[in-house]
Design a protein around this motif. Structure first.
Motif, PDB file in Angstrom:
ATOM      1  N   HIS A 152      -0.724   4.697  -1.672  1.00  0.00           N
ATOM      2  CA  HIS A 152       0.139   5.526  -0.848  1.00  0.00           C
ATOM      3  C   HIS A 152       1.448   5.679  -1.615  1.00  0.00           C
ATOM      4  CE1 HIS A 152       2.894   6.582   2.448  1.00  0.00           C
ATOM      5  NE2 HIS A 152       1.839   7.083   3.025  1.00  0.00           N
TER       6      HIS A 152
ATOM      7  N   ARG B 289      -1.680   2.800   6.809  1.00  0.00           N
ATOM      8  CA  ARG B 289      -2.378   2.515   5.557  1.00  0.00           C
ATOM      9  C   ARG B 289      -3.033   1.131   5.599  1.00  0.00           C
ATOM     10  NH1 ARG B 289      -4.182   6.383   2.932  1.00  0.00           N
ATOM     11  NH2 ARG B 289      -4.182   5.197   0.998  1.00  0.00           N
TER      12      ARG B 289
ATOM     13  N   GLU C 112      -6.096   1.524   7.788  1.00  0.00           N
ATOM     14  CA  GLU C 112      -7.109   2.276   7.034  1.00  0.00           C
ATOM     15  C   GLU C 112      -7.779   1.390   5.993  1.00  0.00           C
ATOM     16  OE1 GLU C 112      -7.419   6.178   4.071  1.00  0.00           O
ATOM     17  OE2 GLU C 112      -5.523   5.652   5.011  1.00  0.00           O
TER      18      GLU C 112
END
Length: 262
Positions: free
Chosen positions: A6, A187, A190
């Motif tokens: 990210h 994130r 995920e």
């Protein structure tokens, strides 16, 4: 697992084992410091108390990091380099993903953590004769006598979960207040789902689910998990606090698609 990236901070799994005792101690200390900070500044994000965990000896924190049925993921700031004195590897020498993870965890600032526990076998049949017609919820795989029970790693590791319904638990999700609103919590969730999918495939389970419990007043966390695909399974799960008092948490869960990436 290949850690997803990210632009505001990649997610790095804490690898096992960590061969260097010096590196292990440094990572354990960083894990301990971040968790204690979270317990202090954001107690509603946890089911434990700062006053209890601050008394834990080093060995307790080490056992959490090294627990063979737990995986901790760390959101780091790639712009930091906190261990400049670490000996640099020659550019021609490519670090293994294991070693690279250790180096990044030592060098970069930790912005958040989440821990995955499991898998454990889930029974779709209730043990309660009075509730035989009610399908158990995923969180029941980790609760005994109203308290969460972390499974014995030696027992779980020996169990063959092939073709079973397995369940994982995500706990301790925390992002530093100054690092919030950057998508890091999403994130971490995920990355957790992707790790769980790969671990379920490795264990050859036929079905995998994830359970999460949050404070009923933690509306931001509830919204995040529902955005990520979780649904509320129970609005008030009765549990016992560290002091033996009854408290309520909200249960969320989801089934994992084992056929594709998140």
């Amino acid at each position: 697992m290949a850690a997803p990236h990210h632009p505001l901070g990649p997610v790095v799994p804490i690898p096992k084992p960590i061969p260097s005792s010096t590196d292990l101690e440094a990572i354990v200390e960083r894990y301990r410091d971040l968790r204690l900070h979270g317990l202090k500044v954001d107690p509603e994000a946890f089911t434990s108390l700062y006053e209890d965990e601050v008394k834990f000896p080093y060995k307790t924190w080490q056992s959490r990091v090294e627990n063979s049925i737990a995986k901790t993921l760390v959101a780091v700031d790639p712009e930091t380099n906190q261990r400049a004195h670490i000996e640099e590897k020659p550019h021609a020498e490519k670090l293994s993903s294991h070693s690279a993870s250790i180096q990044r965890l030592l060098r970069q600032e930790w912005l958040g953590i989440a821990t995955i526990i499991g898998p454990v076998r889930f029974s779709e049949q209730s043990d309660d004769a009075m509730a035989a017609s009610v399908k158990p919820q995923l969180h029941t795989a980790f609760i005994k006598d109203g308290k969460y029970q972390i499974p014995d790693p030696s027992t779980v590791e020996k169990e063959d979960l092939s073709d079973t319904h397995a369940v994982f638990l995500i706990v301790g999700l925390f992002i530093l207040p100054q690092a919030r609103r950057r998508g890091l919590a999403g994130r971490l969730v995920e990355a957790s789902i992707n790790y769980i999918r790969e671990e379920a495939r490795r264990k050859k389970v036929c079905k995998a689910g994830i359970s999460i419990q949050v404070s009923p007043t933690n509306f931001a966390a509830q919204a995040l998990y529902q955005t990520m695909g979780f649904h509320v399974s129970e609005k008030a799960i009765v549990m016992n606090s560290q002091q033996g008092e009854e408290e309520y948490v909200m249960g969320l869960e989801m089934e994992v698609n084992l056929g594709s990436e998140f």
